[in-house]
Scaffold this active site. Sequence first.
Site, PDB file in Angstrom:
ATOM      1  CG  ASN A 589     -50.897 -31.691 100.992  1.00 14.38           C
ATOM      2  OD1 ASN A 589     -49.965 -31.810 101.801  1.00 14.38           O
ATOM      3  ND2 ASN A 589     -51.018 -32.457  99.927  1.00 14.38           N
ATOM      4  CB  THR A 592     -48.526 -28.700  99.113  1.00 16.00           C
ATOM      5  OG1 THR A 592     -49.829 -28.825  99.665  1.00 16.00           O
ATOM      6  CG2 THR A 592     -48.233 -29.914  98.248  1.00 16.00           C
ATOM      7  CD  GLU A 663     -50.472 -13.271  97.733  1.00 17.47           C
ATOM      8  OE1 GLU A 663     -50.156 -12.168  97.293  1.00 17.47           O
ATOM      9  OE2 GLU A 663     -51.621 -13.741  97.642  1.00 17.47           O
TER      10      GLU A 663
END
Lengths: 710, 295
Positions: A589, A592, A663
Amino acid sequence: MTATQGRVRPRAIGTPLDRLDGRAKVTGSARYAYEQPVGEPVYLHAVQATVARGRITGIDTEAAAAVPGVLAVLTHRNAPRLADTRDAELAVLQSDAVAFRGQFVGGVVATTSEAARYAASLVRTTYDTQPHDSVLRPDRDDLYAPESVNGGFATDTEQGDVEAALASAAVTVDQTYTTAMNHNNPMEPHTTVAVWNDGELTLYESTQGVHMVRSQVAPLFGLQPDEVHVVSPFVGGGFGSKGTPHAPVVLAAMAARLVPGRAVRFALTRPQMFFVAGYRTPTVQHIRLGADRGGRLTAISVDAVSQTSRIKEFAEQTAVAARMMYAAPHRRTTHRLARLDVPVPSWMRAPGECPGMFAAEVAMDELAEACGLDPVELRIRNEPATDPETGRPFSSRNLVACLREGARRIGWERREQAPRSRREAGHLVGLGVAASVYPVFWMPGSSATVRAGAGGRYTVSIGAADLGTGTWTALAQIAADALEVPVERVELRIGDTAFPPASVAGGSSGITAWGSAVVHAARRLRETYGNAPPDGAEATGETGDNPATERFAMYAFGAQFAEVRVDEETGEVRVPRLVGVFAAGCVINPKTARSQLVGGMTMGLSMALHEESHVDGRLGQVANHDLAEYHIAANADVGDIDVSWIDEDDPHVNPMGSKGIGEIGIVGTAAAVANAAHNATGVRVRDLPITLDKLLGDPGAGNGPAVRRR
Amino acid sequence: MEFLRPATWQEALAAKAEHPTAVPIAGGTDVMVEINFDHRRPDHLLDLNRIAELEEWETGEDTVRLGASVPYSRIMAGLRTELPGLALASHTVASPQIRNRGGVGGNLGTASPAGDAHPALLAGGGAVEAESVRGSRLIPIDDFYTGVKRNALAPDELIRAVHLKKATGPQQFSKVGTRNAMVIAVCAFGIALHPDTRTVRTGIGSAAPTPIRAKAAEEFLAAAMDEAGLWDSGKPVPPAVAKQFADLVSGAANPIDDVRGTATYRRHALGVMARRTLGWTWQQYRDHQGSKSCA
């Protein structure tokens, strides 16, 4: 072809679908742990140790117990005995020993949070205090080598003859870098609502994994896993600090035992989050690089020192990225720990890679300077053909493409090779680069169930977590494509141990692992029932194994660029621009994902310029244990953050072709900023954070004998 | 903790007389932090938010009488001509939310050396209007700060307003922080040119136990400018004069090392800010002189 193999044909995948939980969140109807309706709850407030090491000799609870509304006062004397105390961090109130300042020594349960907090302040504890040792210094003589480091990696590695290679290298860099202690500080504090009914425990918990909490809490209380129910539909951030249970959930469950049938609400205060919720250890990294005159690395040596607590070991895997990042025939890495009277360190966004790549990527910048090379070119010259550590091919490695695209986006051609040579309106201006990397971890053990409903609708259940990252949305997109139906026909159910087991949201592995299980379940449903399954038809799938992980080295890569402006006279530093380009496989996505990467880079900027937990050695505690004094980047510190990714097709990682992106955004940012600050000012800052006074140092002072050219 | 909510100023004064240890609270931007941190737990909190006149100002011939609770955001919007130094300082206070709540009365009541308003108040000049049931008095700003977080108020007094001299010349404010907002100053500096008296006043924040003026620097600069006839000629301030002024400002400070910065850094930064703000204000003065002579 088995159900785990073969790519999912992307339809919803790759579209910037709005967050499916967005409306609930902005209207305040999304219920976080503390807000779960639980009848008439009671409230818990913790009592914390006021010495850094010692034994409790007396604990006077009389005044606390007399406060109106107080139902119980917990101490080590009356706390329930735990069935398993092997994890000393979780062995709450099981003895009179104090292992660090701020450790829980008690708790008060009351009918209001105010009464609990007030009563907790009245508990009087006396101690037999012992001398403590709470400050990391690398020159101690009692550093030790752990058996392995976080993630199960080897503590030390050695290939070739590093010392000989360094001795004969044309150019060497030999420097020590330090990163500060950082605290995760998610917006939502660590929160538990605990209730015991008929011998079973229900926990409404702010966590990165409901099944992880179940499996770790159950044995503490002598329960079977299915006697612990964990619910966590929404989480206000974790950044690793909610990835393993810490002491608060145990204290809450103990407190709830004293008031069976009633729910106990417990939320840490912000200051308490600096003691009992994990943190990133400070690191000291001695790096030595050897290269030929053309900048080709011949030797890489990283000796990393970090701290752990006396009661439980956590070994930050600081040097692991140096094992695989660049080609060099001779390399060694070591990890050593100082065991201190401090809270237990834990995961914080990209443990290992984040502090490790700060030091390594600043060292690479120093090497580029010593060789008179463009830092982008230096990195390209050191691209390995295969993983230098294992010899395996990379499943995909597009660092060079990221570097080139990032250079284009930031306007790298305008960078002056010589530091301190660009001035604009009283500011020294510089550009810097650093590489990013994060492993693609394959986490087995997740299951998903897909159930067909009426009207072509499907319910997809898995005990996964959404930390605010977008799981609700991205996993629904994966399920929709695996079932080959529109997203609207999928109802996702996550965040509850009532749903099938799911691995923890850690190591950027969530979507990879859970998505693989969802795909497997969807394919099984289709295999069994075809395209029109009867109402109630159900299939379960697992993440399973991915044999490709044995054949390939799997990593996401990225390149980060920073523009830094430094006030020449005051040293005030601003970062008007950050550019991050990533190669992370298929992006599920884009909307996001962009938020994740912008967030990671913002956190990296914050690490570069602000974040530092100052330990007061006399007290043995973090002095700035609140957000007034522990600075994170404010809105006004964040300029333009340009995030993009390159098209990367990786057929080996999983059925979606995706790599984790939670991360990698923080990896390398601080190095890019430090390198840009050096390009701007000529001052090499090797110790984070980069504060004003450090940039007023003597330009070039850091480039002394530690860089050698023959 | 008792929470007192007087409806009028007279009631507030009566309450303070009855409970001299009561802590006044208006915006709460300092007091609530201290209560949250358990740094203080007063027996009485005296809420001044119902007293409308504290949020008003009056502009007279030579002065502005600024109500103690006029929020920084309104100072920024409405008083940049009369009180340019304070308006600039107000811009640097915390965040928009806090600028909507906090006012100068709170800064004065707390009397922290890091309060953002103090350097501007010291440089602009003025007096604090303190009132009690015994009556009202004006405390010159130079006499107001008496020690670390201590001021000249009597226990029964409340701050009604500050009387600030309307600017007769350019004013500037500069602040160094470890981040770009929501930050306690590492150090701050305010300067005001007073062409009517041919003087310069200064204010230093976060670099001594109290907010202070750099009086030796002010006196040196006034004498040097007088001697060179700069007020009339409008010629540039000679670099040597600016440097000496900056050095004297640095020397006036009595800073400490703390997590925000070292004493050495603070002295250095104060010198930079002094030289810069002098340059900016003098340029504004010269521009103004130039436009007058053209008219």
